[in-house]
Design a protein around this motif. Structure first.
Motif, PDB file in Angstrom:
ATOM      1  N   LEU A  11       5.064  21.990 -48.536  1.00  0.00           N
ATOM      2  CA  LEU A  11       5.382  20.569 -48.438  1.00  0.00           C
ATOM      3  C   LEU A  11       4.240  19.776 -49.060  1.00  0.00           C
ATOM      4  O   LEU A  11       3.071  20.062 -48.797  1.00  0.00           O
ATOM      5  N   ALA A  12       4.543  18.791 -49.863  1.00  0.00           N
ATOM      6  CA  ALA A  12       3.505  18.006 -50.534  1.00  0.00           C
ATOM      7  C   ALA A  12       2.608  17.282 -49.532  1.00  0.00           C
ATOM      8  O   ALA A  12       1.396  17.221 -49.709  1.00  0.00           O
ATOM      9  N   LYS A  13       3.192  16.773 -48.469  1.00  0.00           N
ATOM     10  CA  LYS A  13       2.420  16.016 -47.476  1.00  0.00           C
ATOM     11  C   LYS A  13       1.522  16.912 -46.628  1.00  0.00           C
ATOM     12  O   LYS A  13       0.444  16.516 -46.208  1.00  0.00           O
ATOM     13  N   ARG A  14       1.971  18.108 -46.355  1.00  0.00           N
ATOM     14  CA  ARG A  14       1.235  19.023 -45.484  1.00  0.00           C
ATOM     15  C   ARG A  14       1.374  20.441 -46.045  1.00  0.00           C
ATOM     16  O   ARG A  14       2.107  21.269 -45.518  1.00  0.00           O
ATOM     17  N   PRO A  15       0.620  20.768 -47.146  1.00  0.00           N
ATOM     18  CA  PRO A  15       0.822  22.058 -47.803  1.00  0.00           C
ATOM     19  C   PRO A  15       0.367  23.271 -46.985  1.00  0.00           C
ATOM     20  O   PRO A  15       0.898  24.359 -47.158  1.00  0.00           O
ATOM     21  N   PHE A  16      -0.608  23.073 -46.102  1.00  0.00           N
ATOM     22  CA  PHE A  16      -1.095  24.170 -45.265  1.00  0.00           C
ATOM     23  C   PHE A  16      -1.329  23.659 -43.848  1.00  0.00           C
ATOM     24  O   PHE A  16      -1.775  22.535 -43.656  1.00  0.00           O
ATOM     25  N   VAL A  17      -1.016  24.499 -42.858  1.00  0.00           N
ATOM     26  CA  VAL A  17      -1.313  24.176 -41.469  1.00  0.00           C
ATOM     27  C   VAL A  17      -2.005  25.374 -40.826  1.00  0.00           C
ATOM     28  O   VAL A  17      -1.740  26.527 -41.189  1.00  0.00           O
ATOM     29  N   LEU A  18      -2.882  25.084 -39.897  1.00  0.00           N
ATOM     30  CA  LEU A  18      -3.581  26.100 -39.122  1.00  0.00           C
ATOM     31  C   LEU A  18      -2.933  26.116 -37.743  1.00  0.00           C
ATOM     32  O   LEU A  18      -2.874  25.085 -37.062  1.00  0.00           O
ATOM     33  N   VAL A  19      -2.418  27.276 -37.349  1.00  0.00           N
ATOM     34  CA  VAL A  19      -1.699  27.408 -36.085  1.00  0.00           C
ATOM     35  C   VAL A  19      -2.345  28.528 -35.271  1.00  0.00           C
ATOM     36  O   VAL A  19      -2.552  29.641 -35.782  1.00  0.00           O
ATOM     37  N   GLY A  20      -2.644  28.263 -34.006  1.00  0.00           N
ATOM     38  CA  GLY A  20      -3.217  29.273 -33.124  1.00  0.00           C
ATOM     39  C   GLY A  20      -2.231  30.385 -32.816  1.00  0.00           C
ATOM     40  O   GLY A  20      -1.016  30.139 -32.746  1.00  0.00           O
ATOM     41  N   VAL A  21      -2.723  31.596 -32.646  1.00  0.00           N
ATOM     42  CA  VAL A  21      -1.830  32.735 -32.389  1.00  0.00           C
ATOM     43  C   VAL A  21      -1.098  32.609 -31.055  1.00  0.00           C
ATOM     44  O   VAL A  21      -0.070  33.269 -30.863  1.00  0.00           O
ATOM     45  N   GLU A  22      -1.580  31.745 -30.175  1.00  0.00           N
ATOM     46  CA  GLU A  22      -0.874  31.556 -28.903  1.00  0.00           C
ATOM     47  C   GLU A  22       0.501  30.914 -29.112  1.00  0.00           C
ATOM     48  O   GLU A  22       1.346  30.949 -28.228  1.00  0.00           O
ATOM     49  N   GLU A  23       0.733  30.347 -30.298  1.00  0.00           N
ATOM     50  CA  GLU A  23       2.033  29.749 -30.622  1.00  0.00           C
ATOM     51  C   GLU A  23       3.029  30.782 -31.170  1.00  0.00           C
ATOM     52  O   GLU A  23       4.198  30.466 -31.357  1.00  0.00           O
ATOM     53  N   VAL A  24       2.569  32.001 -31.422  1.00  0.00           N
ATOM     54  CA  VAL A  24       3.448  33.047 -31.972  1.00  0.00           C
ATOM     55  C   VAL A  24       4.256  33.678 -30.836  1.00  0.00           C
ATOM     56  O   VAL A  24       3.697  34.237 -29.896  1.00  0.00           O
ATOM     57  N   LEU A  25       5.567  33.568 -30.945  1.00  0.00           N
ATOM     58  CA  LEU A  25       6.451  34.181 -29.947  1.00  0.00           C
ATOM     59  C   LEU A  25       6.801  35.616 -30.306  1.00  0.00           C
ATOM     60  O   LEU A  25       7.057  36.432 -29.432  1.00  0.00           O
ATOM     61  N   GLY A  26       6.828  35.909 -31.606  1.00  0.00           N
ATOM     62  CA  GLY A  26       7.174  37.260 -32.035  1.00  0.00           C
ATOM     63  C   GLY A  26       6.743  37.511 -33.459  1.00  0.00           C
ATOM     64  O   GLY A  26       6.725  36.613 -34.287  1.00  0.00           O
ATOM     65  N   CYS A  27       6.356  38.761 -33.721  1.00  0.00           N
ATOM     66  CA  CYS A  27       5.963  39.198 -35.058  1.00  0.00           C
ATOM     67  C   CYS A  27       6.762  40.457 -35.350  1.00  0.00           C
ATOM     68  O   CYS A  27       6.629  41.450 -34.637  1.00  0.00           O
ATOM     69  N   PHE A  28       7.588  40.393 -36.384  1.00  0.00           N
ATOM     70  CA  PHE A  28       8.517  41.486 -36.664  1.00  0.00           C
ATOM     71  C   PHE A  28       8.223  42.091 -38.030  1.00  0.00           C
ATOM     72  O   PHE A  28       8.630  41.550 -39.062  1.00  0.00           O
TER      73      PHE A  28
END
Length: 86
Positions: free
Chosen positions: A42-59
């Motif tokens: 996204l032009a307005k927000r090309p990268f975001v930093l997200v904590g792993v506590e927000e991950v519900l699942g990794c497949f």
């Protein structure tokens, strides 16, 4: 080894739909993943930093990650990708 260790390039989705792809993994205490840099395209927000506590699942079989519906409240907007070392 944490399944997040291999998540670079994974598709990231949430209840809102497609968010982007994992660009980088940020490691913290005891060399464990603590956050993810997500390329949103996204032009307005090309990268975001997200904590792993927000991950519900990794497949690994589908190469995807699911974030909690509240991921936006803790995400940090980044204008460019940055190599982050803890």
């Amino acid at each position: 080894m944490n399944s997040l260790d291999n998540s670079i390039g994974f598709r990231v989705i949430s209840a809102d739909g497609y968010i982007g792809t994992v660009e980088e993994i940020v490691y913290g205490v005891e060399n464990a993943p603590s956050a993810l840099v997500i390329a949103t395209r996204l032009a307005k927000r090309p990268f975001v930093l997200v904590g792993v506590e927000e991950v519900l699942g990794c497949f690994e079989h589908s190469g995807s990650l699911i974030l909690s519906p509240s991921w936006r409240s803790s995400a940090v907007e980044m204008p460019v990708a940055a190599s982050m070392v803890a």
